[in-house]
Design a protein around this motif. Structure first.
Motif, mmCIF file in Angstrom:
data_model
loop_
_atom_site.group_PDB
_atom_site.id
_atom_site.type_symbol
_atom_site.label_atom_id
_atom_site.label_comp_id
_atom_site.label_asym_id
_atom_site.label_seq_id
_atom_site.Cartn_x
_atom_site.Cartn_y
_atom_site.Cartn_z
ATOM 1 N N ALA A 83 0.844 -1.198 0.000
ATOM 2 C CA ALA A 83 0.000 0.000 0.000
ATOM 3 C C ALA A 83 0.877 1.244 0.000
ATOM 4 O O ALA A 83 2.061 1.186 0.364
ATOM 5 C CB ALA A 83 -0.930 0.013 1.220
ATOM 6 N N VAL A 84 0.278 2.353 -0.406
ATOM 7 C CA VAL A 84 0.951 3.657 -0.345
ATOM 8 C C VAL A 84 0.022 4.636 0.355
ATOM 9 O O VAL A 84 -1.200 4.469 0.347
ATOM 10 C CB VAL A 84 1.326 4.185 -1.746
ATOM 11 N N ILE A 85 0.583 5.670 0.957
ATOM 12 C CA ILE A 85 -0.202 6.673 1.659
ATOM 13 C C ILE A 85 -0.525 7.869 0.761
ATOM 14 O O ILE A 85 -1.590 8.464 0.867
ATOM 15 C CB ILE A 85 0.515 7.153 2.951
ATOM 16 N N ALA A 101 -3.735 6.681 -8.917
ATOM 17 C CA ALA A 101 -2.635 5.730 -8.741
ATOM 18 C C ALA A 101 -2.704 5.092 -7.360
ATOM 19 O O ALA A 101 -2.411 3.901 -7.199
ATOM 20 C CB ALA A 101 -1.294 6.430 -8.933
ATOM 21 N N ASN A 102 -3.086 5.868 -6.345
ATOM 22 C CA ASN A 102 -3.248 5.321 -5.001
ATOM 23 C C ASN A 102 -4.328 4.241 -4.999
ATOM 24 O O ASN A 102 -4.129 3.154 -4.450
ATOM 25 C CB ASN A 102 -3.609 6.446 -4.021
ATOM 26 N N TYR A 147 -6.231 7.546 0.317
ATOM 27 C CA TYR A 147 -5.941 6.415 1.201
ATOM 28 C C TYR A 147 -7.208 5.948 1.915
ATOM 29 O O TYR A 147 -7.487 4.741 1.993
ATOM 30 C CB TYR A 147 -4.871 6.825 2.207
ATOM 31 N N CYS A 148 -7.991 6.891 2.434
ATOM 32 C CA CYS A 148 -9.222 6.530 3.137
ATOM 33 C C CYS A 148 -10.201 5.834 2.192
ATOM 34 O O CYS A 148 -10.820 4.822 2.551
ATOM 35 C CB CYS A 148 -9.867 7.769 3.738
ATOM 36 N N GLY A 186 6.759 7.591 8.667
ATOM 37 C CA GLY A 186 7.733 8.664 8.485
ATOM 38 C C GLY A 186 7.233 9.699 7.495
ATOM 39 O O GLY A 186 7.364 10.915 7.720
ATOM 40 N N ALA A 187 6.622 9.231 6.405
ATOM 41 C CA ALA A 187 6.062 10.154 5.407
ATOM 42 C C ALA A 187 4.897 10.933 5.994
ATOM 43 O O ALA A 187 4.717 12.129 5.704
ATOM 44 C CB ALA A 187 5.608 9.366 4.179
#
Length: 247
Positions: A83-85, A101-102, A147-148, A186-187
């Motif tokens: 996954a990505v944020i 893209a997310n 993301y949500c 961290g991001a």
């Protein structure tokens, strides 16, 4: 927790919760495979794993051909972890291409992996799918609209798999791992955009806690919870897994 004789695939298993899950599943006796999206990430994971027996595969989740080929091998367990944020930003401040893209990574690619894994699982009479969920699936956070939305869609995919395939032996779970000390966090801290970004790193949980819970979900001990969205912060779940109570 005994998973001897089981084969498992962890997507995005080269770091963070994914890497810890690879270790936990291997320690439980499973034959574990994992994906990474670059050769450098794959090499780093192999170094970090040391003597832990696991097989890494160079495969981007959005590469449908590569993922289909990998999943043709057939697995007893699939952990949809990749996954990505990003993009992190308020709705007027993000690009639609980045937003899409997310969704492609966090939802569509998880659907594709699930679809491909299901075919083999149904054919042999059962299997386990763990979708890594989030509190963001149920509660919006400023700056995380993609993301949500993706995690909310994944939660509904979990319910759909349960409705359609539970009678064919498919055990599926949505699992929210809590706020864990990973590169993603961290991001989030760097963005400074919502309350989650303000959490001090010292307050974050280690990745091995959710990994232990994921491995436990892959065993018959979790049968009573099949089809549910679970949260690692739930006291009953922590007790069942053998995790210490939260302070």
């Amino acid at each position: 927790m005994k998973l001897t004789g089981k084969t498992a695939l962890v997507t995005g298993g080269n770091r963070g919760i994914g890497l810890a899950t690879v270790r936990a599943l291997a320690q439980a006796g499973a034959e574990v495979h994992f994906t990474a999206r670059s050769s450098a990430n794959l090499a780093a994971a192999r170094r970090d794993l040391g003597e832990t027996p696991a097989t890494g595969h160079l495969a981007n989740m959005t590469d449908r051909i590569a993922m289909a080929t990998l999943l043709e091998h057939g697995f007893d367990i699939l952990v949809n972890n990749a996954a990505v944020i990003g993009p992190i930003g308020r709705i007027l401040d993000v690009q639609v291409e980045d937003w899409a893209a997310n969704i492609d990574i966090n939802l569509t690619s998880a659907f594709h992996a699930t679809q491909r894994a299901l075919a083999g699982m149904v054919a042999k009479g059962g299997g386990t799918i763990v979708n890594i969920s989030s509190g963001a699936a149920h509660r919006p956070q400023e700056g995380w609209s993609a993301y949500c939305a993706g995690k909310a869609g994944l939660a509904m995919l979990t319910r759909s798999v349960h409705m359609e395939y539970a009678e064919q032996g498919i055990r599926v779970f949505g699992f929210a791992p809590g706020v864990v000390d990973t590169d993603m966090q961290g991001a989030i801290r760097a963005s400074g955009i919502n309350p989650v970004s303000k959490l001090p790193r010292a307050s974050l949980a280690p990745a091995d806690e959710p990994a232990r819970a994921i491995a436990w979900l892959c065993t018959p001990a979790a049968d009573a919870l099949v089809g549910q969205e679970l949260d690692i912060r739930a006291p009953d779940l922590r007790a069942a897994v053998g995790l210490p109570p939260l302070g």
